[in-house]
Design a protein around this motif. Structure first.
Motif, mmCIF file in Angstrom:
data_model
loop_
_atom_site.group_PDB
_atom_site.id
_atom_site.type_symbol
_atom_site.label_atom_id
_atom_site.label_comp_id
_atom_site.label_asym_id
_atom_site.label_seq_id
_atom_site.Cartn_x
_atom_site.Cartn_y
_atom_site.Cartn_z
ATOM 1 N N ASN A 138 0.690 -1.261 -0.068
ATOM 2 C CA ASN A 138 -0.726 -0.231 0.201
ATOM 3 C C ASN A 138 0.879 1.166 -0.141
ATOM 4 O OD1 ASN A 138 -2.548 1.028 0.170
ATOM 5 N ND2 ASN A 138 -1.472 1.821 2.523
ATOM 6 N N ALA A 139 1.866 0.758 0.999
ATOM 7 C CA ALA A 139 2.903 2.344 0.546
ATOM 8 C C ALA A 139 3.538 2.675 -0.679
ATOM 9 C CB ALA A 139 3.771 1.994 2.009
ATOM 10 N N ILE A 140 4.329 1.406 -0.958
ATOM 11 C CA ILE A 140 4.459 1.816 -2.646
ATOM 12 C C ILE A 140 3.473 1.978 -3.351
ATOM 13 C CG2 ILE A 140 5.277 0.143 -4.532
ATOM 14 C CD1 ILE A 140 6.364 -1.725 -1.807
ATOM 15 N N ASP A 141 2.359 1.639 -3.321
ATOM 16 C CA ASP A 141 1.977 2.253 -4.478
ATOM 17 C C ASP A 141 1.607 3.575 -4.743
ATOM 18 O OD1 ASP A 141 1.113 -0.586 -4.999
ATOM 19 O OD2 ASP A 141 -0.567 -0.689 -4.241
ATOM 20 N N PHE A 142 1.023 4.200 -2.871
ATOM 21 C CA PHE A 142 0.509 5.890 -2.938
ATOM 22 C C PHE A 142 1.559 6.111 -4.327
ATOM 23 C CE2 PHE A 142 -1.597 5.301 0.796
ATOM 24 C CZ PHE A 142 -2.203 6.351 1.022
ATOM 25 N N LEU A 143 3.008 5.789 -4.202
ATOM 26 C CA LEU A 143 4.094 7.400 -4.740
ATOM 27 C C LEU A 143 4.021 6.589 -6.613
ATOM 28 C CD1 LEU A 143 6.060 8.091 -1.981
ATOM 29 C CD2 LEU A 143 4.153 9.135 -2.858
ATOM 30 N N HIS A 144 4.897 7.123 -7.152
ATOM 31 C CA HIS A 144 5.039 6.749 -8.818
ATOM 32 C C HIS A 144 6.626 7.378 -8.818
ATOM 33 C CE1 HIS A 144 4.472 4.804 -12.379
ATOM 34 N NE2 HIS A 144 4.809 6.070 -12.672
ATOM 35 N N SER A 145 6.929 8.114 -9.784
ATOM 36 C CA SER A 145 8.119 9.100 -10.332
ATOM 37 C C SER A 145 9.187 9.171 -8.603
ATOM 38 C CB SER A 145 7.785 10.127 -10.827
ATOM 39 O OG SER A 145 7.389 10.858 -9.770
ATOM 40 N N GLU A 146 8.846 9.080 -7.492
ATOM 41 C CA GLU A 146 9.546 9.226 -5.884
ATOM 42 C C GLU A 146 10.043 7.928 -6.240
ATOM 43 O OE1 GLU A 146 6.461 9.669 -6.560
ATOM 44 O OE2 GLU A 146 5.660 11.089 -5.087
ATOM 45 N N TRP A 147 10.027 7.160 -7.078
ATOM 46 C CA TRP A 147 10.547 5.588 -6.753
ATOM 47 C C TRP A 147 11.892 5.171 -8.184
ATOM 48 C CZ3 TRP A 147 9.799 3.978 -2.043
ATOM 49 C CH2 TRP A 147 8.740 3.525 -1.401
ATOM 50 N N HIS A 148 11.638 6.510 -8.741
ATOM 51 C CA HIS A 148 11.703 5.788 -10.282
ATOM 52 C C HIS A 148 13.594 6.433 -10.238
ATOM 53 C CE1 HIS A 148 7.833 6.916 -13.012
ATOM 54 N NE2 HIS A 148 8.069 5.750 -12.647
ATOM 55 N N ASN A 149 14.513 5.252 -10.762
ATOM 56 C CA ASN A 149 15.917 5.771 -10.688
ATOM 57 C C ASN A 149 16.600 5.394 -9.921
ATOM 58 O OD1 ASN A 149 15.206 5.807 -13.988
ATOM 59 N ND2 ASN A 149 14.707 7.254 -13.856
#
Ligand SMILES: Cc1cc2nc3c(=O)[nH]c(=O)nc-3n(C[C@H](O)[C@H](O)[C@H](O)COP(=O)(O)O)c2cc1C
Length: 189
Positions: free
Chosen positions: A95-106
């Motif tokens: 759930n915590a992962i799904d909250f965000l998107h580009s913050e995780w990139h690269n």
């Protein structure tokens, strides 16, 4: 200096995640090639995903999402400390992962899993699949802690001596990949 977030994957009241994550943190902070910070999902009080728009759009309406976004965006890499729940990671971490998107990139990521016979391996494999979609570069080395062999009576954490070396190997790879991806992050920012 590379900043690495050690993300605790359990929010249960009585959990093993905190003792395991603290052990990883104690090993990690002896290093001088990166900075490490413990991130307890529980502190962010995230409800089940309640943003009207997909995180792909980056238009967050809730303060809890904005606070979580700022924290995750501040890191160059992550170490996910995950329990195995029903052959997967925890619902709280997903759930915590799904909250965000580009913050995780690269960013780069490594894993410390724990559980029964498979020592958290299935939770880690599950996370690798999820993180691929978020353009996270997951390293090969991982740490698998067994409730049978690394905990006394399934309760008291007593990791086998070789586990410390496993943490170091995983961190070596996370730091190498986190550094290698830095030019790409800077180009996109
Ligand atoms: C809902 C739930 C499902 C679980 N499923 C598995 C499983 O499929 N495989 C496994 O090895 N351990 C499983 N376990 C055992 C957990 O890995 C173990 O209890 C671990 O301590 C949980 O992490 P935590 O205490 O940090 O929450 C499960 C535990 C819970 C609470």
């Amino acid at each position: 200096m590379l900043k690495i977030g050690l993300i605790m994957g359990s929010t249960r009241p009585i959990r093993k995640a905190d003792i395991v994550a603290k052990w990883v943190h104690d090993i990690a902070r002896r290093r001088s090639d990166a900075e490490f910070e413990l991130v307890d999902i529980k502190d962010f009080k995230l409800p089940l995903l309640d943003e009207p728009l997909s995180a792909v759009f980056g238009q967050y309406t809730h303060q809890h999402t904005k606070t979580w976004s700022a924290k995750i965006a501040s890191f160059d890499a992550y170490v996910f400390v995950t329990p195995e729940y029903n052959h997967s990671t925890s619902g709280a971490l997903k759930n915590a992962i799904d909250f965000l998107h580009s913050e995780w990139h690269n960013k780069a990521a490594g894993f410390v899993g724990y559980g029964g016979a498979a020592a958290g391996a299935r939770a880690i494999e599950n996370l690798r699949l999820v993180l691929g979609e978020l353009q996270v570069a997951d390293v090969r080395a991982h740490v698998g802690l067994s409730l049978f062999d690394d905990f006394e009576s399934f309760t008291t954490f007593k990791p086998r001596p070789q586990q410390e070396k496993a943490v170091e190997s995983m961190l070596d790879q996370v730091i190498a990949w986190g550094s290698a991806l830095k030019p790409l992050r800077e180009k996109i920012a």
